[in-house]
Scaffold this motif. Structure first.
Motif, mmCIF file in Angstrom:
data_model
loop_
_atom_site.group_PDB
_atom_site.id
_atom_site.type_symbol
_atom_site.label_atom_id
_atom_site.label_comp_id
_atom_site.label_asym_id
_atom_site.label_seq_id
_atom_site.Cartn_x
_atom_site.Cartn_y
_atom_site.Cartn_z
ATOM 1 N N MET A 138 0.879 -1.166 0.040
ATOM 2 C CA MET A 138 -0.106 0.102 0.533
ATOM 3 C C MET A 138 1.030 1.696 -0.052
ATOM 4 N N TRP A 139 1.855 1.020 0.806
ATOM 5 C CA TRP A 139 2.690 2.557 0.668
ATOM 6 C C TRP A 139 3.003 2.983 -0.420
ATOM 7 N N ALA A 153 -6.605 2.183 -6.212
ATOM 8 C CA ALA A 153 -7.304 0.407 -5.270
ATOM 9 C C ALA A 153 -6.646 0.680 -4.179
ATOM 10 N N ILE A 154 -5.138 1.033 -3.346
ATOM 11 C CA ILE A 154 -5.461 1.610 -1.596
ATOM 12 C C ILE A 154 -6.875 2.034 -0.843
ATOM 13 N N ALA A 155 -7.278 2.588 -1.796
ATOM 14 C CA ALA A 155 -8.770 2.687 -1.021
ATOM 15 C C ALA A 155 -9.997 1.903 -1.465
ATOM 16 N N ALA A 156 -9.623 1.048 -2.140
ATOM 17 C CA ALA A 156 -10.334 -0.403 -1.938
ATOM 18 C C ALA A 156 -10.170 -1.450 -1.017
ATOM 19 N N ILE A 157 -8.731 -1.670 -0.847
ATOM 20 C CA ILE A 157 -8.343 -2.607 0.091
ATOM 21 C C ILE A 157 -8.260 -2.060 1.398
ATOM 22 N N SER A 158 -7.848 -0.547 1.709
ATOM 23 C CA SER A 158 -8.914 -0.447 3.158
ATOM 24 C C SER A 158 -10.309 -0.319 3.393
ATOM 25 N N VAL A 159 -11.028 0.168 2.317
ATOM 26 C CA VAL A 159 -12.593 -0.100 2.765
ATOM 27 C C VAL A 159 -12.862 -1.971 2.619
ATOM 28 N N VAL A 213 -14.185 -3.329 6.980
ATOM 29 C CA VAL A 213 -15.119 -4.626 6.610
ATOM 30 C C VAL A 213 -14.918 -5.668 7.359
ATOM 31 N N VAL A 214 -13.881 -6.568 7.768
ATOM 32 C CA VAL A 214 -12.963 -7.696 8.010
ATOM 33 C C VAL A 214 -13.460 -7.001 9.447
#
Length: 272
Positions: free
Chosen positions: A228-229, A239-245, A249-250
């Motif tokens: 991500m960095w 895609a970093i925002a997507a993986i953050s979401v 959720v997890v």
């Protein structure tokens, strides 16, 4: 029995603080649906392209799996070492217990850059004699993470041991119980919650560790935070925002499940 309830002012302040803390988490959700190739809030069109990129790009899954593997190993090592250290301090009560505790907590208070440089040179030295626990290997990263997160496990387990009545250990010893019997059947059952909490916290700390990881990895051991960095540094990939979401959720799902289990257990105990 009178139950103290917060007044309107306290409830309002608590709500404002909660909203303030949640705003960054909520703000990232619409950004993850942007149709553009850069971070932006979508105007009219919303897209799932960046979520598809998470599935199609194997680097994200590999980074997540590597972070999980490192986190589990680091948590087990850190909690195991912390448990042995805390038990030794609690049972033996050495004269220099305060000094030993201060040394054990040193990685927690030392500047992260100093710790990162120390671990970097340590792993570089290990690289000269082996290729397993070395620089830019998952085992080397797990070892470095264990060093950084062990103090947190020491604090949690020491607090749990402080709640244990020493008389039960003395009673077990007076009845002929050996050292391992006292530890396994008397002490550990009384601090199991502290041990489980230490395992969970150390795993989370290892999972999100990025400062030290940047110093001790290059191209082989690319964890999810490092990936991500790299995305933020190179091209600000949405895609970093997507993986953050996905991570949000997890975490929310785990917290809600844990709360539901705790409430269900409390209701069963109340009925019993």
């Amino acid at each position: 029995m009178n139950v103290l309830r917060p007044g309107p002012l306290a409830a309002t302040l608590a709500l404002l603080v909660a909203v303030f803390l949640m705003m960054p988490l909520v703000a990232v959700i619409p950004v993850s649906f942007t149709p553009t190739r850069y971070l932006s809030v979508p105007d009219a069109e919303w897209s799932l392209r960046h979520y598809r990129a998470l599935v199609e790009n194997p680097a994200w899954a590999e980074g997540a799996w590597l972070s999980i593997r490192i986190g589990v190993v680091a948590a087990l090592v850190a909690t195991g070492l912390a448990l042995m250290f805390s038990l030794g301090i609690w049972m033996l009560q050495p004269r220099f217990a305060g000094l030993l505790m201060g040394l054990a907590l040193l990685p927690m208070v030392a500047p992260p850059v100093v710790s990162a440089l120390t671990l970097y040179f340590f792993l570089i030295t290990l690289s000269k004699v082996n290729s397993v626990v070395a620089y830019d290997t998952w085992a080397g990263v797990a070892l470095a993470h264990a060093v950084m997160i062990a103090p947190f496990a020491v604090v949690l387990i020491s607090v749990a041991l402080a709640q244990v009545d020493r008389r039960i250990d003395l009673a077990a010893r007076s009845m002929g119980a050996g050292l391992w019997t006292r530890i396994g059947r008397v002490i550990l059952p009384n601090i199991r919650f502290g041990i489980l909490t230490a395992l969970f916290l150390t795993f989370v700390l290892s999972w999100e560790e990025i400062g030290v990881t940047l110093f001790i990895t290059s191209v082989d051991a690319v964890t999810l935070p490092r990936l991500m960095w790299m995305g933020l540094r190179d091209n600000i990939d949405p895609a970093i925002a997507a993986i953050s979401v996905v991570l949000i959720v997890v975490v929310v799902t785990v917290v809600l499940a844990r709360t539901a289990v705790a409430r269900s257990r409390a209701r069963r105990q109340a009925r019993a």
